[in-house]
Write a protein that holds these residues in place. Sequence first.
Motif, mmCIF file in Angstrom:
data_model
loop_
_atom_site.group_PDB
_atom_site.id
_atom_site.type_symbol
_atom_site.label_atom_id
_atom_site.label_comp_id
_atom_site.label_asym_id
_atom_site.label_seq_id
_atom_site.Cartn_x
_atom_site.Cartn_y
_atom_site.Cartn_z
ATOM 1 N N LYS A 148 0.848 -1.187 0.000
ATOM 2 C CA LYS A 148 0.000 0.000 0.000
ATOM 3 C C LYS A 148 0.882 1.236 0.000
ATOM 4 O O LYS A 148 1.802 1.348 0.809
ATOM 5 C CB LYS A 148 -0.905 0.024 1.234
ATOM 6 C CG LYS A 148 -1.953 -1.076 1.272
ATOM 7 C CD LYS A 148 -2.819 -0.943 2.516
ATOM 8 C CE LYS A 148 -3.897 -2.028 2.577
ATOM 9 N NZ LYS A 148 -4.733 -1.906 3.792
ATOM 10 N N ARG A 150 0.650 5.468 0.067
ATOM 11 C CA ARG A 150 -0.200 6.624 0.336
ATOM 12 C C ARG A 150 0.664 7.879 0.351
ATOM 13 O O ARG A 150 1.684 7.922 1.044
ATOM 14 C CB ARG A 150 -0.915 6.478 1.685
ATOM 15 C CG ARG A 150 -1.660 5.132 1.865
ATOM 16 C CD ARG A 150 -2.854 5.042 0.957
ATOM 17 N NE ARG A 150 -3.648 3.838 1.162
ATOM 18 C CZ ARG A 150 -3.637 2.781 0.362
ATOM 19 N NH1 ARG A 150 -2.841 2.764 -0.707
ATOM 20 N NH2 ARG A 150 -4.413 1.738 0.604
ATOM 21 N N CYS A 181 -8.130 4.474 -12.224
ATOM 22 C CA CYS A 181 -6.923 4.243 -11.442
ATOM 23 C C CYS A 181 -6.513 2.780 -11.519
ATOM 24 O O CYS A 181 -7.344 1.886 -11.345
ATOM 25 C CB CYS A 181 -7.156 4.622 -9.976
ATOM 26 S SG CYS A 181 -7.930 6.237 -9.758
ATOM 27 N N ALA A 210 -7.848 8.764 2.641
ATOM 28 C CA ALA A 210 -7.117 8.317 1.451
ATOM 29 C C ALA A 210 -8.113 7.773 0.453
ATOM 30 O O ALA A 210 -9.087 7.112 0.819
ATOM 31 C CB ALA A 210 -6.086 7.249 1.825
ATOM 32 N N PHE A 211 -7.880 8.050 -0.835
ATOM 33 C CA PHE A 211 -8.800 7.599 -1.884
ATOM 34 C C PHE A 211 -8.029 7.415 -3.175
ATOM 35 O O PHE A 211 -6.916 7.924 -3.347
ATOM 36 C CB PHE A 211 -9.948 8.585 -2.074
ATOM 37 C CG PHE A 211 -9.508 10.022 -2.236
ATOM 38 C CD1 PHE A 211 -9.152 10.523 -3.481
ATOM 39 C CD2 PHE A 211 -9.453 10.873 -1.138
ATOM 40 C CE1 PHE A 211 -8.747 11.837 -3.638
ATOM 41 C CE2 PHE A 211 -9.042 12.190 -1.273
ATOM 42 C CZ PHE A 211 -8.690 12.670 -2.526
ATOM 43 N N ASN A 212 -8.629 6.656 -4.087
ATOM 44 C CA ASN A 212 -7.988 6.347 -5.366
ATOM 45 C C ASN A 212 -7.753 7.608 -6.190
ATOM 46 O O ASN A 212 -8.657 8.448 -6.323
ATOM 47 C CB ASN A 212 -8.862 5.411 -6.205
ATOM 48 C CG ASN A 212 -9.179 4.110 -5.508
ATOM 49 O OD1 ASN A 212 -8.385 3.598 -4.730
ATOM 50 N ND2 ASN A 212 -10.355 3.560 -5.785
ATOM 51 N N THR A 213 -6.558 7.721 -6.750
ATOM 52 C CA THR A 213 -6.290 8.733 -7.770
ATOM 53 C C THR A 213 -5.453 8.084 -8.869
ATOM 54 O O THR A 213 -4.779 7.082 -8.649
ATOM 55 C CB THR A 213 -5.537 9.957 -7.207
ATOM 56 O OG1 THR A 213 -4.373 9.517 -6.506
ATOM 57 C CG2 THR A 213 -6.427 10.768 -6.292
ATOM 58 N N SER A 232 -1.949 -1.035 -4.124
ATOM 59 C CA SER A 232 -2.755 0.149 -4.418
ATOM 60 C C SER A 232 -1.985 1.410 -4.077
ATOM 61 O O SER A 232 -1.082 1.406 -3.239
ATOM 62 C CB SER A 232 -4.063 0.126 -3.631
ATOM 63 O OG SER A 232 -3.813 0.192 -2.227
ATOM 64 N N LYS A 234 -3.018 5.475 -3.125
ATOM 65 C CA LYS A 234 -4.085 6.421 -2.818
ATOM 66 C C LYS A 234 -3.478 7.758 -2.390
ATOM 67 O O LYS A 234 -2.387 7.810 -1.825
ATOM 68 C CB LYS A 234 -4.996 5.879 -1.716
ATOM 69 C CG LYS A 234 -5.801 4.651 -2.127
ATOM 70 C CD LYS A 234 -6.767 4.194 -1.040
ATOM 71 C CE LYS A 234 -7.547 2.961 -1.487
ATOM 72 N NZ LYS A 234 -8.534 2.522 -0.462
#
Length: 376
Positions: A148, A150, A181, A210-213, A232, A234
């Motif tokens: 992950k 971030r 994304c 935190a979110f998908n970009t 992922s 984010k």
Amino acid sequence: MKTETKRTAVLGAGQIGVIIAGMLAKQGHQVTLADAAPDQLALAAGQGFATETVDASDLERLRVFLTDRDIVVSACPYFLNKGIARIAVETGTHYFDLTEDVATTAYIKEIGGGANVALVPQCGLAPGFICILGADMAARFDTVKTIKMRVGALPLYPTNALRYNVTWSVDGLINEYCNPCEIVFDGQPILVPALEGLEGVMIDGVAYEAFNTSGGLGTLTETLAGKVRDMSYKTLRYPGHAEIMKLLLRGLDLAGDKETMRRILKQAAPFTRKDVVVIFVTGIGEKAGRLEEDSVVLRYDGNEEMSAIQLTTAAGCVAMVELFLAGKLPQAGFVRQEDASLRDFLATRAGSRLAQETRGADQAKLDFAEETRNAA
């Protein structure tokens, strides 16, 4: 890490381009900063590099400008980079950019197939430094379960309704909030919507969302294909930001009217040097038959001389230029960020600033800085 002096062009005299030009000039390169706006160039005068008025969208003018340049760094909006990269190949100029745009990177990869120059897109912070950190995290395990990543570039003191200040390209920001994304889920690369996958994150006592970009993973989905189960990227923001952006981009359909969205952001979220960049990378996997978790937490604070996003983006880009000139990256064709090792990256003059900034902070950052200095 010593490098040979090169004739270098930096396109785009915005917040990041000026810093890149200054860093390269201080390393002894013959740097010319170019922009279509003379007024913008005037603000950068007297900083140890030349300036020249060049409209990067005028490809014939650009071809003439790049003919005698060894390296070009594009700090232009993403939609200009396809043309710049193509002209760089034609003029035999090694190419670097800051793009987060997936389609632009795919195009550069395509034309890099038979190129006799290096094409190095996605330099900077995210994509860029975060991809090098992500690849290094994956390499710490025998088998990788989860990675992950971030990253947040935020105002230190949020005062507006968005709880955000635009500290880099407005066009790039809108682009990453609108486009699909890439992530890896259950071993397969898939596309997910931007502004979704909302989660709460607490780092050093500060609450973030935190979110998908789009674009943050760079080429890692391809590089780590079949080697990681879930991965992922984010973006970190202060809580509430994602809902406001969804209202603007989807509820009011401003994703289809980017000029209006651009005006709103410039009016409501002005640039600030009082900013902070937060990086959080965590991995879970097996080491010697035991499931373990490992994490890296980094924080950079802006000041009156240079904002945090200027430092992290410019240093990330210039470090890749240094690595290329030192022969530590492929010398032709398409080059991925993760082609650089973290140890080599942090041993460059520019990259070392990203390690040094971790000193004097909390113990997690101190541990990371010590580890990377020892490795170097």
